[in-house]
Scaffold this active site. Structure first.
Site, PDB file in Angstrom:
ATOM      1  N   HIS A 192       0.862  -1.191   0.000  1.00  0.00           N
ATOM      2  CA  HIS A 192       0.000   0.000   0.000  1.00  0.00           C
ATOM      3  C   HIS A 192       0.896   1.237   0.000  1.00  0.00           C
ATOM      4  O   HIS A 192       1.859   1.324   0.767  1.00  0.00           O
ATOM      5  CB  HIS A 192      -0.889   0.003   1.246  1.00  0.00           C
ATOM      6  CG  HIS A 192      -1.676   1.259   1.437  1.00  0.00           C
ATOM      7  ND1 HIS A 192      -1.340   2.214   2.379  1.00  0.00           N
ATOM      8  CD2 HIS A 192      -2.789   1.724   0.807  1.00  0.00           C
ATOM      9  CE1 HIS A 192      -2.210   3.208   2.337  1.00  0.00           C
ATOM     10  NE2 HIS A 192      -3.102   2.940   1.396  1.00  0.00           N
TER      11      HIS A 192
ATOM     12  N   HIS B 218       1.605  11.309  -2.113  1.00  0.00           N
ATOM     13  CA  HIS B 218       0.379  11.040  -1.365  1.00  0.00           C
ATOM     14  C   HIS B 218      -0.401  12.338  -1.285  1.00  0.00           C
ATOM     15  O   HIS B 218      -0.046  13.242  -0.514  1.00  0.00           O
ATOM     16  CB  HIS B 218       0.708  10.507   0.027  1.00  0.00           C
ATOM     17  CG  HIS B 218      -0.463   9.908   0.734  1.00  0.00           C
ATOM     18  ND1 HIS B 218      -0.523   9.762   2.092  1.00  0.00           N
ATOM     19  CD2 HIS B 218      -1.639   9.410   0.255  1.00  0.00           C
ATOM     20  CE1 HIS B 218      -1.674   9.210   2.432  1.00  0.00           C
ATOM     21  NE2 HIS B 218      -2.358   8.986   1.334  1.00  0.00           N
TER      22      HIS B 218
END
Length: 611
Positions: free
Chosen positions: A120, A166
């Site tokens: 992830h 991110h």
């Protein structure tokens, strides 16, 4: 031998330290398989077949053992004496897992029939808020056997190029081309089975075209392009050897906008779970044609998300929270969905520290991609690493038949059922341990005395199989001796992991970590084995290890199959709470049988929704 600890400038404490030596049970075994204090090759062959269960062994196998001992300088031409035999038992040659490291499972089934080693936010080196984005975590993950890499794609500040970061956080950016090269150069270093590249893109069609061109140029012939026949059924890992597959994940533009407008954390989580998947018609054609695993949609919410489409297979993504909610009432439906389709579970949005969740909640329901933050550490990551030690460490583990069939009466498997019957019993006996004095400094655990080691052993699996015990504490010993045995009745051994941790007991401070390992039960070799311990990150210690005996006893027709409450006898490691100091990870109810002097242990059943 004595060890001295300096208490102050004028005072010191001395301790007599014993060396590692075989227990009386090991000595008796040696006597039974030797003559006049020496074990010949023929006697060793008899031992490895009858005690170690290695029915494939032959004279060449035994010669390898003798040559290994000769190489380590503990060998006598007339045969092995007790110390040499003991060194063999504690050697790497005597691993609890197969030595060959070969892929042995059937790899010709659809991808949906396998668990995949899944990462992830694979580019992050630390937390989810302000850590560095880099290619290094991608390289490390692939070299550990991870098969699913995730990249978040965003436009740069000028909107003319693509960067990996991110979104909505203070994490740094990384160049997409560097990330693609990192995947290309390391994808098949440890496994020839396919790598899935999941792209969570937040791009307009022009930038998608640019990404399509970069991906095609970088991967060339290794990039798998989906054909019509693969829309109804995924191809197999065997057919996809040395291929890279591209998969898309729903974009989160709406979520990021919602958060930026001041939504609460709870509202943000709910929003994330209900985001609809990208409409493929708005995707650039060049980009769309590269997608071999298509993301499905969640337009129906909790009620209809598992209906599936008989005309095509999809990948569905959901958070750990959504999975827990569904699992409480629709466990068999999840199992049914994952027989054809791929289910990807990702950490909840509030795991800012890159912590992880219980992977078994996903696995016991057939979820193939349980996405983990590989840059982290802790009990759940150890379980993830343990699961994928199976099948030669290739990153693909075939799901057991219980998750792939609809049962004898047309019902799909329910991992939370209270009616599951015991299939087999695992017996684990921990004899002793050694090697910490070589891997750690003298005062690493205790400043003024040798360590006080105890061990904890537990099963992580379906709720009814999940339970843990601990040994007594062996005080002031670098070479702890326990000689304790435990028994684990198992209903679904195919989904069970054996988890062991060792700690140094401290009365007034937190207990010190001294090693851990997690082993897939389906791969454990019976007999007396040397179990090497690993550090917090999962790297193996050079010397620290335990001597453990494993016995698997399948339930026979004469056994009382109606028994539904576990019967636990004493077998080897800690007897307190669960596996790796998991305070919130309770085992099932049990009334253990115990040897004299051993207090009974009771643990409460874990609720279906807990991770």
């Amino acid at each position: 031998m004595k060890v001295t600890f300096k208490v102050c400038f004028c005072c010191a404490r001395s301790f007599k330290v014993k060396s590692s030596e075989p227990s009386q049970e090991i000595k008796t075994l040696f006597d039974n398989y030797s003559q006049n204090g020496r074990m010949s090759e023929d006697e060793m062959l008899r031992f490895v077949i009858q005690v170690q269960g290695e029915t494939h062994a032959d004279s060449n196998y035994v010669k390898d053992i003798f040559n290994m001992l000769k190489h380590h300088g503990v060998f006598h031409p007339r045969g092995l004496h007790l110390e040499e035999f003991y060194r063999y038992l504690l050697s790497d040659f005597n691993s609890p897992l197969p030595l060959s490291g070969k892929v042995w499972q059937d790899m010709n089934q659809p991808l949906s029939h396998y668990f995949l080693y899944t990462g992830h936010n694979s580019y992050l080196s630390g937390n989810q808020l302000n850590s560095r984005s880099s290619t290094e975590p991608i390289v490390r993950a692939l070299r550990r056997g991870v098969r699913v890499i995730e990249l978040d794609l965003w436009p740069n500040s000028s909107g003319t190029n693509v960067e990996v970061r991110h979104g909505g956080t203070l994490t740094s950016t990384e160049d997409l081309q560097k990330c693609l090269y990192a995947v290309k150069e390391n994808a098949f270093e440890v496994s020839e089975y396919p790598v899935v590249l999941t792209l969570e893109d937040h791009l307009n069609p022009d930038l998608q075209k640019k990404v399509a061109k970069m991906v095609s140029k970088t991967f060339g012939g290794t990039l798998f392009r989906c054909r019509d026949e693969h829309k109804k059924c995924f191809p197999s890992p065997e057919a996809l050897k040395n291929k890279i597959l591209m998969s898309t994940k729903p974009p989160k533009e709406y979520l990021q906008t919602h958060i930026s407008q001041g939504a609460t954390t709870a509202e943000s989580i709910n929003t994330e779970e209900l985001i609809q998947d990208e409409d493929e018609k708005t995707v650039a054609v060049e980009y769309r044609d590269l997608i071999s695993i298509h993301a499905g949609n969640r337009k129906g919410g909790l009620k209809n998300c598992l209906n599936g489409d008989p005309s095509r297979v999809i990948r569905l993504s959901m958070s750990e929270q959504w999975l827990e909610t569904l699992a409480k009432t629709r466990g068999p439906d999840i199992v049914k969905f994952t027989q054809r389709n791929i289910l990807r579970i990702f950490p909840k949005a509030t795991r800012f520290d890159s912590s992880n969740y219980d992977p078994l909640v996903g696995w016991i329901h057939g979820a193939q991609m349980v996405a983990f933050n590989m840059q982290s550490h802790g009990k759940f990551l150890w379980m993830m690493q343990g699961m994928f030690k199976a099948n030669g460490g290739c990153g693909y583990v075939k799901k057991p038949d219980v998750l792939l069939s609809n049962g004898s009466v047309g019902k799909f498997f329910d991992p939370y059922s209270q009616d599951l019957q015991i299939k087999t019993t695992l017996k684990v006996k921990i004899y002793n341990g050694e090697g910490w004095n070589l891997d750690f400094s003298q005062d690493h655990f205790d400043r003024y005395s040798p360590p006080d080691f105890y061990a904890r052993v537990g099963i992580a699996g379906i709720p009814l199989d999940t339970i843990s015990y601990r040994t007594e504490t062996d005080t002031d010993e670098w070479f702890p001796v326990w000689n304790e045995e435990f028994e684990f009745p198992l209903r679904v051994p195919e989904l069970a992991l054996l988890c062991i941790t060792v700690k140094d007991h401290d009365k007034n401070t937190q207990n010190d970590f001294a090693g851990q390992t997690c082993l897939p039960l389906s791969e454990i070799r019976p007999g007396i084995r040397a179990v090497r311990l690993h550090d917090r990150l999962g790297d193996v210690f050079k010397h620290a290890r335990l001597l453990v005996r494993f016995v698997l006893e399948p339930l026979t027709s004469s056994s009382p199959s109606s028994v539904s409450v576990p019967v636990v006898v004493k077998i080897g490691i800690e007897r307190r709470s669960l596996i790796v100091n998991v305070k919130d990870y309770d085992g099932p109810s049990a009334n253990p049988k115990h040897n004299p002097g051993t207090p009974p242990v009771t643990t409460s059943q874990r609720s279906p929704g807990r991770g």
